[in-house]
Design a protein around this motif. Structure first.
Motif, PDB file in Angstrom:
ATOM      1  N   ALA A   1      11.139  -1.787  -0.176  1.00 16.28           N
ATOM      2  CA  ALA A   1       9.681  -1.821  -0.217  1.00 16.28           C
ATOM      3  C   ALA A   1       9.177  -2.337  -1.562  1.00 16.28           C
ATOM      4  O   ALA A   1       8.157  -3.036  -1.634  1.00 16.28           O
ATOM      5  CB  ALA A   1       9.122  -0.425   0.052  1.00 16.28           C
TER       6      ALA A   1
ATOM      7  N   SER B   1      -2.465   1.495   5.616  1.00 17.74           N
ATOM      8  CA  SER B   1      -2.752   0.547   6.696  1.00 17.74           C
ATOM      9  C   SER B   1      -3.738   1.130   7.705  1.00 17.74           C
ATOM     10  O   SER B   1      -4.716   0.473   8.089  1.00 17.74           O
ATOM     11  CB  SER B   1      -1.444   0.173   7.403  1.00 17.74           C
TER      12      SER B   1
ATOM     13  N   THR C   1       5.280  -3.697  -1.162  1.00 16.47           N
ATOM     14  CA  THR C   1       4.476  -2.659  -0.518  1.00 16.47           C
ATOM     15  C   THR C   1       4.458  -1.372  -1.351  1.00 16.47           C
ATOM     16  O   THR C   1       3.560  -0.550  -1.199  1.00 16.47           O
ATOM     17  CB  THR C   1       4.997  -2.351   0.898  1.00 16.47           C
TER      18      THR C   1
ATOM     19  N   LYS D   1       9.535  -6.071  -1.495  1.00 14.05           N
ATOM     20  CA  LYS D   1       8.489  -6.690  -0.671  1.00 14.05           C
ATOM     21  C   LYS D   1       7.105  -6.573  -1.289  1.00 14.05           C
ATOM     22  O   LYS D   1       6.180  -7.285  -0.898  1.00 14.05           O
ATOM     23  CB  LYS D   1       8.471  -6.040   0.718  1.00 14.05           C
TER      24      LYS D   1
ATOM     25  N   VAL E   1       2.461   4.234   2.916  1.00  9.51           N
ATOM     26  CA  VAL E   1       2.227   2.835   3.290  1.00  9.51           C
ATOM     27  C   VAL E   1       1.530   2.773   4.645  1.00  9.51           C
ATOM     28  O   VAL E   1       0.584   2.001   4.853  1.00  9.51           O
ATOM     29  CB  VAL E   1       3.554   2.045   3.328  1.00  9.51           C
TER      30      VAL E   1
ATOM     31  N   LYS F   1      -2.950   0.934  -3.764  1.00 12.13           N
ATOM     32  CA  LYS F   1      -1.543   0.632  -3.968  1.00 12.13           C
ATOM     33  C   LYS F   1      -0.769   1.944  -4.110  1.00 12.13           C
ATOM     34  O   LYS F   1      -1.363   3.002  -4.339  1.00 12.13           O
ATOM     35  CB  LYS F   1      -1.370  -0.254  -5.200  1.00 12.13           C
TER      36      LYS F   1
END
Length: 337
Positions: free
Chosen positions: A271, A251, A276, A274, A247, A258
């Motif tokens: 996660a 970023s 992510t 959420k 993750v 993904k």
């Protein structure tokens, strides 16, 4: 974990009893064997009155890999219920792991539970254990090799099947190009996972090798790969902690890729909630640890073989995504899923 044929799924109804305080006596090696001095938590549903046994569990756990904490909790719960003194040790080096098994044989334990990430390295020492009359069961890795090596039972996931299911899931979500991140070269189970993904995934896939014992290096290697190839739209992680690190890589790389993964922990369920992390394949490590220890009690006290000594007991794969993560999360929060 290579297999030439797929065992049928065996259903086992297990009354899981987590335990009152359990003192674990551990063995250690100069190369990373971990001494166990912990307690199992929770309420007990009763304790066996059979003679006390000593059972060694020896895994290929590497530093910082929280997956094995869940395996160990399951083993501790079964040990507490079954009046077993559990000796846990681990080393990611196959040679050192074999030495730990030899230590257990020398100590004349009543049973041994091992992982077979690198089966060839374990072959000789398993032969010594069985020659000494010590029953050996396998868990987690080695579903293709346990019978060849003379183990009595095996508890885990068929990694080829899990990988193939993962590849089909990627097709369902519309992935086009995936990179499968392998964190330990030579680990047969990890290779099987990526090979399985490649077999069923209709898009393009390639393997990326990283040093799984160095998380900053894992992050930087994935980041560099994403920067170098912007067409990657899915990262296939082979462990929960690596997925969470990926993750950060996404970023830092400014990527739109993904992430999906094998294996769970409590942070990963959050996660998924959420968004992510898209989904995870759960092989139920708590169940692997629990059944491995419980099976040795059953073997010693009643001559039982789960799977009849012929079939592995499969604990996965099962998918966890937004549709069911809330149900799983309550158990993950306890460190048992």
């Amino acid at each position: 974990m290579h297999r030439s044929s797929h065992p049928r799924r065996s259903a086992s109804l297990v009354a899981v009893a987590t335990a009152t305080a359990l003192t674990l006596a551990g063995c250690s090696s100069g190369s990373g064997g971990k001494q166990a001095e912990e307690s199992a938590d929770g309420a007990s549903a009763g304790k066996a009155t059979t003679p006390r046994l000593t059972v060694a569990m020896i895994t290929h756990q590497g530093p910082g890999d929280t997956f094995w904490d869940i395996v160990r909790k399951g083993a501790e719960a079964a040990a507490a219920k079954d009046n077993i003194r559990l000796v846990y040790s681990n080393d990611p080096s196959a040679g050192n792991q074999a030495n730990l098994v030899q230590n257990a044989v020398d100590q004349k334990v009543d049973g041994i539970a091992i992982t077979l990430a690198k089966p060839e390295a374990m072959k000789d020492v398993v032969r010594k254990a069985t020659a000494a009359g010590i029953p050996v069961v396998g868990l987690n890795s080695g579903v293709s090799e346990w019978k060849k090596l003379g183990l009595t039972e095996f508890f885990g996931q068929d990694e080829s099947v899990a990988g193939e299911a993962f590849g089909k899931k990627l097709n369902e979500v519309g992935a086009k190009k995936a990179v499968c991140v392998i964190t330990e070269q030579g680990n047969i189970g990890l290779t099987q996972r990526c090979d399985g993904v490649k077999k069923t995934f209709q898009g393009k896939t390639e393997n990326l090798y990283v040093n799984g014992t160095d998380m900053p290096s894992v992050k930087s290697t994935i980041t560099a790969k994403l920067k170098q190839d912007s067409s990657i739209d899915y990262i296939v992680s082979l462990g929960a902690s690596y997925a969470l690190t990926a993750v950060q890589s996404v970023s830092e790389a400014g990527s739109e890729a993904k992430i999906a993964t094998f294996d769970l922990n409590k942070d990963l369920t959050g996660a998924i909630s959420k968004g992510t992390i898209q989904f995870a394949v759960d092989q139920q490590p708590y169940l692997q640890g629990y059944l491995a220890i419980d099976s040795l009690w059953l073997y010693k006290n009643n001559g039982n073989y789960m799977g009849g000594g012929e079939q592995a007991i499969l604990t996965g794969p099962a998918f966890v995504d937004k549709s069911n993560v809330d149900q799983i999360a309550q158990f993950a929060a306890k460190g048992t899923r």
